[in-house]
Design an enzyme around this catalytic site. Sequence first.
Site, short mmCIF file in Angstrom:
data_model
loop_
_atom_site.label_atom_id
_atom_site.label_comp_id
_atom_site.label_asym_id
_atom_site.label_seq_id
_atom_site.Cartn_x
_atom_site.Cartn_y
_atom_site.Cartn_z
N ASP A 208 -0.92 6.33 -3.54
CA ASP A 208 -0.37 7.48 -2.83
C ASP A 208 0.83 7.13 -1.93
O ASP A 208 1.70 7.97 -1.72
CB ASP A 208 -1.47 8.23 -2.05
N HIS A 260 -3.05 -4.40 3.49
CA HIS A 260 -4.06 -5.42 3.18
C HIS A 260 -3.48 -6.83 3.25
O HIS A 260 -4.08 -7.77 2.74
CB HIS A 260 -4.72 -5.12 1.84
N CYS A 272 -11.44 -2.44 2.18
CA CYS A 272 -11.31 -3.06 0.86
C CYS A 272 -12.38 -4.13 0.65
O CYS A 272 -12.52 -4.66 -0.44
CB CYS A 272 -9.92 -3.65 0.68
ZN LIG Z 1 -8.10 -4.67 3.23
#
Ligand SMILES: [Zn+2]
Length: 420
Positions: A208, A260, A272
């Site tokens: 996105d 991340h 995650c």
């Molecule tokens: Zn992460």
Amino acid sequence: MDAPVAIPRVSGCGPLTGETGAGARPLRLRIFESVRAAGTVPRAGVAKDLGVSAGSVSTLTAELIEQGYLQETAARASTDTVRGRPPVALGVRPESFRVAGVKLADRELTGILLDGAGGELASVRRKATPGALPLAQQVETLAEVVESLCRDAGVSSGALDAVGVGLPGFVDHERGHVFWSPVLDTRDVGFAAAARRRIGRPVVVDNDANLVALAELWFGVGRDRPDFAVVTIEHGVGTGIVLDHRVFRGAHGVGLELGHTKVQLDGALCRCGQRGCLEAYISDYALAREAAVALGAPDGEPRTVADLIARLHDEARAGNAAAQSIFDRSRRYLALGLANLVNLFDPSLLILSGDRMRYDGPFVDDTLAEMRALALNTGNGVPPLKVHEWGTLLWAYGAGALALSRATEAALGAARDAGP
Ligand SMILES: [Zn+2]
């Protein structure tokens, strides 16, 4: 005496680029894209823009008009108007394509229906079912959104040329594969194939944040910039980067996951599954996690993330030092991430996007000051930091651009022409 070690003998030299460069794209596709970008442009302008002969443009535009992709239109008034005969220019025929763009999320779903010239035919916003859901349920939701857009615009869903879908998480755009998404309850799913089976039209998916970069590239401030970066901060942190007028995705479509990148060894737990990700320090859920500890829940009621963030803002404004320190720490981590992005890519513009009340004047100035201290000390400074709030349809517009891009390439990119 031993002979010196020879350089390996190879055929030719220089990078083997294959037919991936812009020059390998069929001229008729490039003409169509050039006209679409200009809006209205005379044939001579297209030839000049593409650096090809007027003759080849005339031949191919005649075909594109005959096939219903382009149309002749009155040129905009200009000083060189020939008296007596209005100048003729080219424009995209709006009926040439019909595409849908949908952003799936865990708070709000948005969708848009676009024509071939990028005109909006319908739009939809609806509350999402929060949390990680089964693939079949997300695909069903997507199909309902697409059907509702088609109903509103009076378009048959069978007439759609493509459906573009944006999801948060790690998405392989080329394969239509989702490695992980917070809106799906399983990893490694063939999302595009499943959606195509349900909807019966070509489906293309992307991360996105890449959609926000696409929206800026197609409709926003990135149109005339070869390179820029977009960072979105909402429930998670997303990044999209444009290099040489194209969204950069990496070898597996998951490049540029700034959220991340690790900013702390063995640090805070991220959605995650790993630790120390930037997202785990600056996203809504990270702030809500700290707010729950700092502010408690006086009435004993469980709080939603949005409630906790709103209350955190109220407390910070009222002078609560703990609340202020939470925002301050989050802003410093954001500056660290942005400075790393600048040090890696040296973009000409950074766009911050997302529906966040924290983007007030002091926030941007403080972030820029922090970035300057962390970015390469070359005297160039840091790029401008633009806060861009398009409203909720931003993501859907990006998904629409994704679909339009795929539909155009499928229709006009397959057949090779002789080229200039
Ligand atoms: Zn992460």
